[in-house]
Design an enzyme around this catalytic site. Sequence first.
Site, mmCIF file in Angstrom:
data_model
loop_
_atom_site.group_PDB
_atom_site.id
_atom_site.type_symbol
_atom_site.label_atom_id
_atom_site.label_comp_id
_atom_site.label_asym_id
_atom_site.label_seq_id
_atom_site.Cartn_x
_atom_site.Cartn_y
_atom_site.Cartn_z
ATOM 1 C CD GLU A 56 -3.149 0.825 1.983
ATOM 2 O OE1 GLU A 56 -4.075 0.235 1.395
ATOM 3 O OE2 GLU A 56 -3.183 1.144 3.186
ATOM 4 C CE LYS A 58 -1.415 3.510 5.804
ATOM 5 N NZ LYS A 58 -2.310 2.748 6.704
ATOM 6 C CE LYS A 118 -7.663 0.090 2.251
ATOM 7 N NZ LYS A 118 -6.358 0.117 2.947
ATOM 8 C CD GLU A 167 -11.684 -2.691 4.928
ATOM 9 O OE1 GLU A 167 -10.680 -2.506 4.212
ATOM 10 O OE2 GLU A 167 -12.117 -1.852 5.737
ATOM 11 C CG ASN A 188 -9.303 -3.275 8.030
ATOM 12 O OD1 ASN A 188 -8.300 -3.375 8.726
ATOM 13 N ND2 ASN A 188 -9.639 -2.142 7.428
ATOM 14 C CD GLU A 218 -8.480 -5.135 3.654
ATOM 15 O OE1 GLU A 218 -8.417 -3.898 3.759
ATOM 16 O OE2 GLU A 218 -9.511 -5.729 3.307
ATOM 17 C CB SER A 219 -5.094 -3.224 8.865
ATOM 18 O OG SER A 219 -5.650 -2.459 7.832
#
Length: 256
Positions: A56, A58, A118, A167, A188, A218-219
């Site tokens: 990602e 970001k 995103k 998601e 997530n 994710e994350s």
Amino acid sequence: MTYLDKILDEKKREVSQLQKEKPAQHYQDQAHSLDAIRDFRRAITRGNQGIKLIAEIKKASPSRGLIVQDFDPIVMAQRYLKLGASAFSVLTDRLFFQGSNEYLQQVRRSFPLPVLRKEFIIDEAQIFETRLIGADALLLIVAALDAVQLGDYLHIAAALGLHALVEVHDRKELDIALEQGATIIGVNNRNLKDFSVDLHASAALRPHIPSDIIAIAESGMKTTADISLINQAQFDAVLIGEGLHTSPELRKLTWS
């Protein structure tokens, strides 16, 4: 108000302006000249070599503020490509994540990997915009949509050739996503209400995701042990942003 409430309130204001620009009409006018979609689903499907990386791009987040001081999307993408990323995710939200459509376009033009937009999608105008700016896939967040909207947006995205990463955060949202026809599910680990992280959210939901559905964690992954946990749960891919920038362990990993 939660983080998600604040973000969605801002998105409503942004969408009101976007609708005036008539992206659906622009898409009809330009469809014949748009670049072909790259196969996001194929790129992130787990193979014999193991779990895939969606890296990602970001710059900032609501919970952490500015993450990357000398932010350059091309430099960041180049480093992630060398790590072995299979796809990119690019933040386009301006106010909360300091992203932009231009960052996505720069990355899409400069590298061969498929690119996920995103963004917090709450209106079909954003889906047409996603195709116009060159993304290959988009994010649809169950917590931000009702079930009917989700189903409609999945159909619109498919009609435009876009893949959709849907998601979810819990079993209820997962059931909604599956009922509406999602074929790529992202779990997530970050709670969008308070931005706390629980890595076990992914592991707990993985057995409930059918084998023919692409599963992404994710994350919140910051160590090789985190990646091992997700890999053992047989996810197809991980989506990592901040961890690739801040974690010495993850910066040294080589992906398939």
